[in-house]
Design an enzyme around this catalytic site. Structure first.
Site, mmCIF file in Angstrom:
data_model
loop_
_atom_site.group_PDB
_atom_site.id
_atom_site.type_symbol
_atom_site.label_atom_id
_atom_site.label_comp_id
_atom_site.label_asym_id
_atom_site.label_seq_id
_atom_site.Cartn_x
_atom_site.Cartn_y
_atom_site.Cartn_z
ATOM 1 N N SER A 164 12.169 15.395 27.114
ATOM 2 C CA SER A 164 12.973 16.687 27.488
ATOM 3 C C SER A 164 12.656 17.798 28.286
ATOM 4 O O SER A 164 13.156 18.913 27.831
ATOM 5 C CB SER A 164 11.922 17.602 25.592
ATOM 6 O OG SER A 164 10.429 17.518 26.024
ATOM 7 N N LYS B 6 6.381 21.996 27.565
ATOM 8 C CA LYS B 6 7.390 22.943 27.066
ATOM 9 C C LYS B 6 7.472 24.212 27.609
ATOM 10 O O LYS B 6 6.290 24.472 27.835
ATOM 11 C CB LYS B 6 8.150 22.969 25.904
ATOM 12 C CG LYS B 6 8.023 21.915 24.872
ATOM 13 C CD LYS B 6 9.921 21.205 24.937
ATOM 14 C CE LYS B 6 9.987 19.968 23.589
ATOM 15 N NZ LYS B 6 8.958 18.648 23.871
#
Length: 510
Positions: free
Chosen positions: A424, A462
């Site tokens: 990701s 993230k």
């Protein structure tokens, strides 16, 4: 061997060395002498050489010159150094060390492009993000990436428009993230980022590269980049049904008002905070660059600058090193006692390491010595892997220890290592198997890449983003993964900020 450098040339110094031709402009005023101004460059910066009564053959020949042998004397014009050529330049061969001629004024294009994509991913409004993706694609993106930001004023080099645009976006995002702490009204980060990225796109059609350097196009002369950019964005927004009319008007206003003043070419002046932020960031990026160039090229402590209302600006602190240029080579000092590695272990090559270079700083594992240098190392705890994808359970106990090159590490901070599991964050150059270095901290600012834990011990890596209203979202850098909203920010724990990627520098010692 190169002996003279653009940054250190002194008035009345005789010049006899090799430089790179970075650009040139022919001046041919009626009734006056023709002169050719040639921008010469090496790794320390640029300087201008002047050739009076230039012949047609010399003007035509300079277009095909790269490395040139220059002979002349350094003079001064309006407080700025100029080389007055005593002989016409002679083409020189490719030098053994080309790094001596590459001015580190611009980041590598791949890095700039990745930063552009990262900002687009940070936009949470689907309509604005779609507009940005459709704008910065295909032939237009390629031309945008190669364009200068101006003919001569600032960032006047290939990729200069992209670098200036990202500087403006960096500054604007920092302003709005800081303003969230003391704002009196809600601000739209999405609108600021979109406006900063789009404010100068008209320059793609305003300037073109010719045999005489960068020149204005017909559209550039008759319409100007502000209106050219406004027209392009307005046409593209007409095809975006997800952008409300009020937001569309606001974005167009940002583009029209980014020069701030009507006498500077703005059809309107900033009428709301987001437009003011983009204008101020644009003005700051341009003027900081102009001041930096003046410091590099001035021959006196004060020079007049047209861009500062023809006032004197102080350049006595000139001699600042251009970004990326090292003044001296580090003097490695060997420790008094050699460090004997215990049981050496070779780090496996992280997945996809040989592909695109990491866009994060790289920290190296060391054994403490190699054939050339002895390294000061610091022992860092490894806590296993962490999801770069949907959050999942992650252990909180160290599994092993690695010795990391201590250069760049603060002795008062605490650090730890994790292994990436998932894709990701591939937009930031992180791939499965990569080891990342984190500094322990419990808070984060918007844009920070963090290791975040949820109450159920699930964790993920993230980008942290907090909206002006206080809502928290964890953003991936791979568009194939969805952002993770955090309805209850109190249920989220930040354990550390990602500083860079750990790579094998030589053999490890545990």
């Amino acid at each position: 061997m190169k002996r003279q450098f653009a940054k250190t040339l002194q008035i009345n110094e005789e010049v006899d060395d090799v430089f790179v031709v970075a650009g040139f402009t022919l001046h041919d005023p009626p009734g006056k002498k023709r002169r050719l101004e040639i921008v010469l460059q090496d790794h320390t910066g640029q300087c201008t050489a002047v050739r009076w009564d230039v012949s047609a053959a010399e003007h035509a020949g300079v277009r095909h010159m790269t490395y040139v042998h220059v002979r002349g004397r350094v003079g001064e014009f309006n407080g700025v150094r100029q080389i007055h050529l005593t002989d016409w330049m002679i083409a020189a061969g490719k030098p053994e060390d080309e790094t001596l001629f590459h001015w580190a004024r611009c980041e590598p294009l791949a890095q700039l492009s990745a930063r552009l994509d990262d900002y687009i991913r940070q936009v949470t409004h689907s309509g604005l993000r779609s507009l940005l993706n459709r704008t910065f694609t295909g032939p237009f993106r390629e031309k945008f990436a190669l364009s200068p930001a101006a003919k001569r004023a600032h960032h006047a080099f290939p990729h200069g428009l992209l670098q200036h645009t990202l500087e403006v976006t960096d500054l604007a995002a920092s302003i709005i993230d800081g303003a969230a702490r003391w704002r009196t009204s809600d601000l739209s980060r999405d609108l600021v980022i979109a406006g900063a990225l789009l404010h100068d796109i008209g320059k793609v059609h305003e300037l073109e590269q010719t045999g005489d350097g960068y020149q204005y196009t017909r559209q550039g002369h008759l319409i100007g980049h502000t209106m050219l950019g406004y027209r392009r964005v307005a046409a593209m927004m007409a095809k975006e049904p997800d952008i409300p009319e009020e937001m569309s008007d606001a974005l167009q206003h940002i583009i029209l008002s980014h020069h701030g003043r009507m006498d500077y070419g703005a059809p309107v002046t900033p009428s709301f905070p987001e437009a003011l932020i983009v204008h101020m960031a644009d003005d700051l990026s341009a003027k900081l660059y102009i001041m930096w160039e003046a410091q590099q090229n001035s021959a006196t402590d004060f020079v007049k600058s047209f861009f500062f209302d023809n006032k004197q600006i102080y350049t006595g602190s000139r001699g600042h090193t251009p970004p990326g240029v090292s003044e001296t080579v580090p003097d490695w000092e060997a420790p008094s006692q050699p460090i004997a590695p215990a049981h050496p272990v070779t780090i496996p090559t992280p997945a996809k390491e040989a592909a695109e270079p990491a866009r994060l700083p790289v920290f190296h594992f060391r054994s403490g010595l190699n054939s050339e240098h002895r390294f000061e190392t610091r022992r860092i705890q490894m806590y296993g892997d962490i999801a770069a994808g949907p959050p999942r359970e992650t252990g909180e106990e160290p599994t092993e220890y690695y010795d990391l090159d201590a250069e760049g590490l603060n002795s008062s901070d605490s650090y730890f290592l994790l292994t990436i599991d998932g894709e990701s964050m591939s937009g930031d150059g992180l791939y499965p198997g990569d080891l990342i270095l984190l500094r322990r901290q419990e808070s984060a600012q918007s844009g920070d890449m963090v290791a975040a834990w949820f109450e159920d011990n699930r964790a993920t890596v993230k980008r942290f983003y907090r909206s002006p209203g206080g809502e928290v979202t964890l953003l991936p850098s791979n568009p194939d993964f969805a952002p993770i909203p955090v309805p209850d920010p109190s249920a989220l724990r930040i354990h550390g900020k990602v500083l860079g990627i750990a790579r094998s520098g030589d053999t490890l010692a545990f």
